[in-house]
Design an enzyme around this catalytic site. Structure first.
Site, PDB file in Angstrom:
ATOM      1  CB  CYS A   5      -0.960   0.004   1.185  1.00 49.84           C
ATOM      2  SG  CYS A   5      -2.139  -1.341   1.125  1.00 49.84           S
ATOM      3  CG  HIS A  12      -3.013   3.795   1.565  1.00 50.60           C
ATOM      4  ND1 HIS A  12      -3.509   3.363   0.358  1.00 50.60           N
ATOM      5  CD2 HIS A  12      -3.101   2.744   2.423  1.00 50.60           C
ATOM      6  CE1 HIS A  12      -3.886   2.100   0.482  1.00 50.60           C
ATOM      7  NE2 HIS A  12      -3.652   1.706   1.721  1.00 50.60           N
ATOM      8  CG  ASN A  33      -6.549  -0.473   0.755  1.00 52.24           C
ATOM      9  OD1 ASN A  33      -5.816  -0.048  -0.134  1.00 52.24           O
ATOM     10  ND2 ASN A  33      -6.102  -0.933   1.908  1.00 52.24           N
TER      11      ASN A  33
HETATM   12  N1  ACO Z   1     -18.780  -8.040   8.238  1.00 49.21           N
HETATM   13  C1  ACO Z   1     -19.319  -8.308   9.439  1.00 49.21           C
HETATM   14  N2  ACO Z   1     -18.584  -8.701  10.490  1.00 49.21           N
HETATM   15  C2  ACO Z   1     -17.265  -8.811  10.318  1.00 49.21           C
HETATM   16  C3  ACO Z   1     -16.641  -8.554   9.090  1.00 49.21           C
HETATM   17  C4  ACO Z   1     -17.468  -8.149   8.017  1.00 49.21           C
HETATM   18  N3  ACO Z   1     -16.975  -7.845   6.796  1.00 49.21           N
HETATM   19  N4  ACO Z   1     -15.312  -8.745   9.217  1.00 49.21           N
HETATM   20  C5  ACO Z   1     -15.110  -9.123  10.491  1.00 49.21           C
HETATM   21  N5  ACO Z   1     -16.285  -9.173  11.151  1.00 49.21           N
HETATM   22  C6  ACO Z   1     -16.530  -9.529  12.536  1.00 49.21           C
HETATM   23  C7  ACO Z   1     -15.447 -10.398  13.100  1.00 49.21           C
HETATM   24  O1  ACO Z   1     -15.666 -11.755  12.767  1.00 49.21           O
HETATM   25  C8  ACO Z   1     -15.622 -10.157  14.580  1.00 49.21           C
HETATM   26  O2  ACO Z   1     -16.696 -10.911  15.038  1.00 49.21           O
HETATM   27  P1  ACO Z   1     -16.649 -11.600  16.496  1.00 49.21           P
HETATM   28  O3  ACO Z   1     -16.549 -10.453  17.453  1.00 49.21           O
HETATM   29  O4  ACO Z   1     -17.937 -12.326  16.516  1.00 49.21           O
HETATM   30  O5  ACO Z   1     -15.426 -12.469  16.474  1.00 49.21           O
HETATM   31  C9  ACO Z   1     -16.015  -8.681  14.654  1.00 49.21           C
HETATM   32  O6  ACO Z   1     -16.510  -8.344  13.328  1.00 49.21           O
HETATM   33  C10 ACO Z   1     -14.876  -7.780  14.998  1.00 49.21           C
HETATM   34  O7  ACO Z   1     -13.758  -8.130  14.193  1.00 49.21           O
HETATM   35  P2  ACO Z   1     -12.452  -7.298  14.153  1.00 49.21           P
HETATM   36  O8  ACO Z   1     -11.538  -7.814  13.093  1.00 49.21           O
HETATM   37  O9  ACO Z   1     -11.905  -7.176  15.521  1.00 49.21           O
HETATM   38  O10 ACO Z   1     -13.070  -5.909  13.695  1.00 49.21           O
HETATM   39  P3  ACO Z   1     -12.439  -4.493  13.720  1.00 49.21           P
HETATM   40  O11 ACO Z   1     -13.297  -3.563  14.445  1.00 49.21           O
HETATM   41  O12 ACO Z   1     -10.985  -4.525  14.064  1.00 49.21           O
HETATM   42  O13 ACO Z   1     -12.566  -4.089  12.191  1.00 49.21           O
HETATM   43  C11 ACO Z   1     -11.153  -3.964  10.252  1.00 49.21           C
HETATM   44  C12 ACO Z   1     -11.934  -4.866  11.195  1.00 49.21           C
HETATM   45  C13 ACO Z   1     -12.121  -3.064   9.530  1.00 49.21           C
HETATM   46  C14 ACO Z   1     -10.416  -4.825   9.238  1.00 49.21           C
HETATM   47  C15 ACO Z   1     -10.174  -3.131  11.100  1.00 49.21           C
HETATM   48  O14 ACO Z   1      -9.394  -3.951  11.930  1.00 49.21           O
HETATM   49  C16 ACO Z   1      -9.275  -2.324  10.259  1.00 49.21           C
HETATM   50  O15 ACO Z   1      -9.692  -1.380   9.633  1.00 49.21           O
HETATM   51  N6  ACO Z   1      -7.985  -2.622  10.253  1.00 49.21           N
HETATM   52  C17 ACO Z   1      -7.055  -1.932   9.441  1.00 49.21           C
HETATM   53  C18 ACO Z   1      -6.768  -2.815   8.337  1.00 49.21           C
HETATM   54  C19 ACO Z   1      -6.682  -2.133   7.026  1.00 49.21           C
HETATM   55  O16 ACO Z   1      -7.182  -1.080   6.763  1.00 49.21           O
HETATM   56  N7  ACO Z   1      -6.011  -2.833   6.176  1.00 49.21           N
HETATM   57  C20 ACO Z   1      -5.845  -2.390   4.866  1.00 49.21           C
HETATM   58  C21 ACO Z   1      -4.569  -2.865   4.392  1.00 49.21           C
HETATM   59  S1  ACO Z   1      -3.267  -2.116   5.242  1.00 49.21           S
HETATM   60  C22 ACO Z   1      -3.271  -0.621   4.762  1.00 49.21           C
HETATM   61  O17 ACO Z   1      -3.614  -0.337   3.659  1.00 49.21           O
HETATM   62  C23 ACO Z   1      -2.855   0.371   5.757  1.00 49.21           C
END
Ligand code: ACO
Length: 325
Positions: free
Chosen positions: A115, A252, A282
């Protein structure tokens, strides 16, 4: 004392025609529009058609950038293409772009920083231009992340999209002041201790398969804001600027919450932040030049504006570029 700077001549972008909405995704995996919007700010993403490769997206974006710059492809002597989704393991997708544009002089190569790829590519091209090795560069970010997603993993497949963006930069003499046009400072960082937090579980040397993207989302989130702010503070220090001086912040586009938190921590006013993650998702290395194109086309970014770019991604890698448009 005059200095050589890499000055922006034009920018352009390309998005595949097919749009995939959150509602459509919710019919494939256990997710909802509400969850995706609340956690990421993403509403839709574009998906490359069958037979449409990263190089095809890149060539379209490059043509748009050349048209915006008002120059012929033959004036380009360097192509640096950032991608993690090349057409083939080799040769570089950049040479497919080079031949697609009918260029057979100069050099073309790919750069892989996930990224952060566009920021790394821009800083690399800038160094070549300032060293006098090349005169005019096409810096491209192009991705078909849809091809490396596990479409059964709701934790990752909702986040990414396909697209390409390109910038034409030219080595020009400038007075050597903060008011100069061009790239004023760039700062790149990597820390391989985090390499297993965001990766693809395949590759030519390990599995001989392309593999799928795997991510510890929370871990990425936890590190993102700190890394982004550190490298922006480096840019402020090196240039003697502050958040007040910035006209446009083009980060980004990974996640609206990461962008908002970074801008807040750095005291960058919300109205200066260019946001396209809602429309594009993204798109990894393509996200900054895609956002840039939107903000130039709609008249926000104008000649003379101070523009701050930043990215963070797999590796981890992260970086910033400060430039005057
Ligand atoms: N829809 C519904 N529920 C979901 C989904 C979805 N698409 N994905 C995960 N969940 C659920 C999980 O299973 C979990 O359920 P549980 O509590 O029953 O186990 C719950 O949601 C919480 O999951 P987390 O992964 O802890 O959710 P979080 O609040 O951290 O959000 C996310 C996830 C959006 C990926 C977040 O961690 C994030 O934004 N991380 C940054 C990652 C990113 O942006 N990466 C891009 C690449 S890196 C970059 O470009 C910088």
């Amino acid at each position: 004392m005059t200095v050589i700077r890499s000055v922006v001549l034009g920018c352009g972008s390309y998005l595949p025609r097919q749009v995939l909405t959150n509602a459509e995704l919710a019919s494939r995996v256990d997710t909802s529009d509400e969850w995706i919007v609340q956690r990421t700010g993403i509403r839709q993403r574009h998906i490359a058609a069958e037979g449409e490769f990263t190089s095809h997206l890149a060539i379209n974006a490059a043509r748009a950038a050349l048209a915006d710059a008002g120059i012929d492809a033959q004036a380009i002597d360097l192509i640096v293409l950032a991608t993690s989704t090349p057409d083939n393991t080799f040769p570089a997708t950049a040479v497919a772009v080079q031949s697609g544009l009918g260029i057979n002089h100069g050099a073309a190569f790919d750069l892989q920083a996930v990224c952060s790829g566009f920021v790394f590519a821009l800083a690399t091209a800038d160094n070549f231009l300032r060293a006098g090795a090349f005169k005019r560069a096409l810096v491209i970010g192009a991705e078909t992340f849809s091809r490396i997603l596990d479409w059964n993993d709701r934790g990752t497949c909702v986040l990414f999209g396909d697209g390409a963006g390109a910038l034409v930069i030219e080595a020009q003499e400038q007075p050597g002041e903060l008011s100069d046009r061009g790239i004023l400072t760039s700062h790149l960082r990597s820390d391989g201790r985090h390499k297993a937090k965001l990766y693809v579980d395949g590759g030519p040397s390990s599995t001989q398969q392309v593999g799928h993207l795997r991510m510890e989302g929370r871990e990425v989130f936890k590190h993102a804001v700190g890394m982004i702010t550190d490298v922006i503070v480096d840019a402020f220090k090196a240039s003697g600027t502050t958040a007040e001086d910035i006209d446009w912040f083009i980060p980004h586009q990974a996640n609206k919450r990461i962008i908002d938190a970074s801008a807040h921590k750095l005291h960058i006013a919300p109205q200066k932040v260019v946001l396209t993650v809602d429309m594009h998702g993204n798109t990894s290395a393509a996200s900054i030049p895609l956002a840039m194109s939107v903000a130039v086309k709609d008249g926000r970014v104008k000649k003379g504006d101070l523009v701050l770019l930043e990215a963070m991604g797999g590796g981890f890698t992260w970086g910033s570029v400060l430039l005057r448009w």
